[in-house]
Design a protein around this motif. Structure first.
Motif, mmCIF file in Angstrom:
data_model
loop_
_atom_site.group_PDB
_atom_site.id
_atom_site.type_symbol
_atom_site.label_atom_id
_atom_site.label_comp_id
_atom_site.label_asym_id
_atom_site.label_seq_id
_atom_site.Cartn_x
_atom_site.Cartn_y
_atom_site.Cartn_z
ATOM 1 N N LYS A 77 29.604 10.314 96.625
ATOM 2 C CA LYS A 77 29.884 9.216 97.553
ATOM 3 C C LYS A 77 28.959 8.039 97.255
ATOM 4 O O LYS A 77 29.393 6.890 97.204
ATOM 5 C CB LYS A 77 29.713 9.687 98.991
ATOM 6 C CG LYS A 77 30.134 8.675 100.006
ATOM 7 C CD LYS A 77 30.129 9.243 101.411
ATOM 8 C CE LYS A 77 30.582 8.167 102.383
ATOM 9 N NZ LYS A 77 30.616 8.651 103.750
ATOM 10 N N GLN A 78 27.689 8.350 97.036
ATOM 11 C CA GLN A 78 26.684 7.327 96.753
ATOM 12 C C GLN A 78 26.989 6.568 95.449
ATOM 13 O O GLN A 78 26.842 5.358 95.383
ATOM 14 C CB GLN A 78 25.331 8.021 96.663
ATOM 15 C CG GLN A 78 24.131 7.136 96.537
ATOM 16 C CD GLN A 78 22.860 7.971 96.449
ATOM 17 O OE1 GLN A 78 22.786 8.908 95.661
ATOM 18 N NE2 GLN A 78 21.880 7.627 97.253
ATOM 19 N N GLN A 79 27.438 7.292 94.421
ATOM 20 C CA GLN A 79 27.695 6.704 93.106
ATOM 21 C C GLN A 79 29.099 6.109 92.981
ATOM 22 O O GLN A 79 29.423 5.524 91.954
ATOM 23 C CB GLN A 79 27.502 7.757 92.015
ATOM 24 C CG GLN A 79 26.096 8.280 91.902
ATOM 25 C CD GLN A 79 25.132 7.206 91.389
ATOM 26 O OE1 GLN A 79 25.447 6.460 90.473
ATOM 27 N NE2 GLN A 79 23.978 7.137 92.004
ATOM 28 N N GLY A 80 29.924 6.299 93.993
ATOM 29 C CA GLY A 80 31.274 5.750 93.959
ATOM 30 C C GLY A 80 32.265 6.597 93.192
ATOM 31 O O GLY A 80 33.326 6.127 92.798
ATOM 32 N N TRP A 81 31.935 7.892 92.975
ATOM 33 C CA TRP A 81 32.884 8.786 92.307
ATOM 34 C C TRP A 81 33.974 9.231 93.265
ATOM 35 O O TRP A 81 35.048 9.634 92.839
ATOM 36 C CB TRP A 81 32.207 10.057 91.814
ATOM 37 C CG TRP A 81 31.006 9.903 90.952
ATOM 38 C CD1 TRP A 81 30.672 8.824 90.173
ATOM 39 C CD2 TRP A 81 29.977 10.860 90.781
ATOM 40 N NE1 TRP A 81 29.486 9.061 89.539
ATOM 41 C CE2 TRP A 81 29.033 10.313 89.884
ATOM 42 C CE3 TRP A 81 29.751 12.135 91.284
ATOM 43 C CZ2 TRP A 81 27.895 11.007 89.491
ATOM 44 C CZ3 TRP A 81 28.619 12.825 90.895
ATOM 45 C CH2 TRP A 81 27.696 12.246 90.006
ATOM 46 N N ALA A 89 34.753 3.252 92.402
ATOM 47 C CA ALA A 89 33.764 2.271 91.990
ATOM 48 C C ALA A 89 33.236 2.589 90.590
ATOM 49 O O ALA A 89 33.010 1.700 89.793
ATOM 50 C CB ALA A 89 32.621 2.239 92.995
ATOM 51 N N HIS A 90 33.030 3.862 90.339
ATOM 52 C CA HIS A 90 32.557 4.319 89.028
ATOM 53 C C HIS A 90 33.364 5.550 88.646
ATOM 54 O O HIS A 90 33.671 6.381 89.500
ATOM 55 C CB HIS A 90 31.070 4.692 89.077
ATOM 56 C CG HIS A 90 30.188 3.563 89.473
ATOM 57 N ND1 HIS A 90 29.888 2.526 88.621
ATOM 58 C CD2 HIS A 90 29.535 3.296 90.627
ATOM 59 C CE1 HIS A 90 29.089 1.675 89.245
ATOM 60 N NE2 HIS A 90 28.865 2.111 90.459
ATOM 61 N N PRO A 91 33.682 5.701 87.381
ATOM 62 C CA PRO A 91 34.399 6.919 86.999
ATOM 63 C C PRO A 91 33.493 8.134 87.207
ATOM 64 O O PRO A 91 32.295 8.068 86.942
ATOM 65 C CB PRO A 91 34.733 6.704 85.524
ATOM 66 C CG PRO A 91 33.822 5.630 85.061
ATOM 67 C CD PRO A 91 33.444 4.807 86.252
ATOM 68 N N PRO A 92 34.063 9.222 87.697
ATOM 69 C CA PRO A 92 33.249 10.419 87.907
ATOM 70 C C PRO A 92 32.842 11.029 86.573
ATOM 71 O O PRO A 92 33.518 10.846 85.560
ATOM 72 C CB PRO A 92 34.189 11.356 88.675
ATOM 73 C CG PRO A 92 35.554 10.877 88.360
ATOM 74 C CD PRO A 92 35.451 9.401 88.108
ATOM 75 N N PRO A 93 31.742 11.762 86.568
ATOM 76 C CA PRO A 93 31.341 12.429 85.325
ATOM 77 C C PRO A 93 32.373 13.489 84.942
ATOM 78 O O PRO A 93 33.091 14.010 85.791
ATOM 79 C CB PRO A 93 29.989 13.054 85.669
ATOM 80 C CG PRO A 93 29.949 13.120 87.145
ATOM 81 C CD PRO A 93 30.832 12.034 87.664
ATOM 82 N N LYS A 94 32.417 13.820 83.682
ATOM 83 C CA LYS A 94 33.411 14.780 83.174
ATOM 84 C C LYS A 94 33.240 16.173 83.782
ATOM 85 O O LYS A 94 34.191 16.931 83.857
ATOM 86 C CB LYS A 94 33.337 14.855 81.654
ATOM 87 C CG LYS A 94 33.773 13.565 80.982
ATOM 88 C CD LYS A 94 33.891 13.737 79.485
ATOM 89 C CE LYS A 94 34.202 12.484 78.730
ATOM 90 N NZ LYS A 94 35.165 11.587 79.210
ATOM 91 N N TRP A 95 32.044 16.516 84.226
ATOM 92 C CA TRP A 95 31.786 17.842 84.779
ATOM 93 C C TRP A 95 32.273 17.998 86.215
ATOM 94 O O TRP A 95 32.337 19.112 86.725
ATOM 95 C CB TRP A 95 30.296 18.198 84.696
ATOM 96 C CG TRP A 95 29.366 17.177 85.284
ATOM 97 C CD1 TRP A 95 28.670 16.225 84.596
ATOM 98 C CD2 TRP A 95 29.021 17.007 86.660
ATOM 99 N NE1 TRP A 95 27.915 15.471 85.459
ATOM 100 C CE2 TRP A 95 28.111 15.933 86.741
ATOM 101 C CE3 TRP A 95 29.392 17.643 87.837
ATOM 102 C CZ2 TRP A 95 27.569 15.485 87.951
ATOM 103 C CZ3 TRP A 95 28.855 17.210 89.038
ATOM 104 C CH2 TRP A 95 27.950 16.145 89.094
ATOM 105 N N LEU A 96 32.609 16.891 86.886
ATOM 106 C CA LEU A 96 32.969 16.972 88.303
ATOM 107 C C LEU A 96 34.239 17.792 88.536
ATOM 108 O O LEU A 96 34.273 18.652 89.427
ATOM 109 C CB LEU A 96 33.122 15.574 88.905
ATOM 110 C CG LEU A 96 33.395 15.561 90.414
ATOM 111 C CD1 LEU A 96 32.224 16.154 91.180
ATOM 112 C CD2 LEU A 96 33.687 14.143 90.890
ATOM 113 N N LYS A 97 35.273 17.556 87.746
ATOM 114 C CA LYS A 97 36.532 18.260 87.950
ATOM 115 C C LYS A 97 36.391 19.771 87.701
ATOM 116 O O LYS A 97 36.812 20.565 88.545
ATOM 117 C CB LYS A 97 37.640 17.660 87.087
ATOM 118 C CG LYS A 97 39.021 18.123 87.472
ATOM 119 C CD LYS A 97 40.075 17.328 86.714
ATOM 120 C CE LYS A 97 41.411 17.480 87.383
ATOM 121 N NZ LYS A 97 42.415 16.598 86.801
ATOM 122 N N PRO A 98 35.790 20.209 86.584
ATOM 123 C CA PRO A 98 35.605 21.654 86.397
ATOM 124 C C PRO A 98 34.742 22.273 87.502
ATOM 125 O O PRO A 98 35.017 23.373 87.976
ATOM 126 C CB PRO A 98 34.923 21.778 85.034
ATOM 127 C CG PRO A 98 35.210 20.502 84.329
ATOM 128 C CD PRO A 98 35.396 19.454 85.384
#
Length: 144
Positions: free
Chosen positions: A136-140, A3-12
Motif C-alpha cells: 500500500k505504501q509503495q503503490g503496488w 502507482a508503481h509496478p509490484p515486484p515480480k515476487w508479489l504474485k507467487p
C-alpha cells in the motif's frame, strides 16, 4: 492504475499465501467436523481441550483463517483492502493463541511440538501484514 509496478515476487507470494490460508480453512473445517467418537480416541487431556473449546476461540479461529484467505485473495488482486483484512486476521490469530497457550496451556497438553505450528502461523500472518502494508505504501496495491 498502480502507482508503481509490484515486484515480480508479489504474485507467487500471494498464491502461496492463498494456498496456505486455504489449508487453514481445511483445518478449521476438520475441527468443526470432529465427532465425539474421534475426540474419545485422543489422550484424556486432549479430549478435555477439544471438548471444551469456547465459542469465542472458535470464532477467532474462523476469523483468522477466512480473513487470511480473503486477505491473500485481495493481495493477489493487488487490492489495498488486504491490509485491514490481514490486520483483523492477525488479531484473531492472537486471540486464538491466547486460548491455546494461556487458557489451556497446549504445551503442557501436547508438548513442545505444540509451539512450532502456532508460532509459524503468527510469523506468516505478520509477514503478510507487512507485505500488504509495504504494498500500500509503495503503490503496488490500489483502493478499488
Amino acid at each position: 492504475m498502480l502507482a508503481h509496478p509490484p515486484p515480480k515476487w508479489l504474485k507467487p507470494l500471494a498464491w502461496v499465501a492463498l494456498i496456505w490460508n486455504l489449508c487453514g480453512v481445511i483445518a478449521f473445517a476438520l475441527q468443526m467436523l470432529m465427532t465425539p467418537e474421534v475426540i474419545s480416541k485422543m489422550p484424556i487431556d486432549q479430549q478435555a481441550a477439544y471438548s471444551n473449546i469456547p465459542v469465542w476461540s472458535t470464532i477467532a479461529f474462523a476469523i483468522a483463517v477466512f480473513g487470511g484467505t480473503l486477505g491473500s485473495a485481495l493481495l493477489l488482486a493487488k487490492k489495498s483492502f488486504a491490509l485491514p483484512v490481514f490486520t483483523v486476521s492477525l488479531m484473531a490469530i492472537l486471540i486464538q493463541q491466547y486460548y491455546n497457550f494461556i487458557v489451556i496451556n497446549s504445551v503442557e497438553i501436547m508438548g513442545s511440538s505444540a509451539v512450532f505450528m502456532p508460532l509459524f502461523v503468527v510469523v506468516i500472518a505478520i509477514l503478510l501484514l507487512c507485505v500488504s502494508f509495504k504494498g500500500k505504501q509503495q503503490g503496488w496495491l490500489y483502493a478499488n
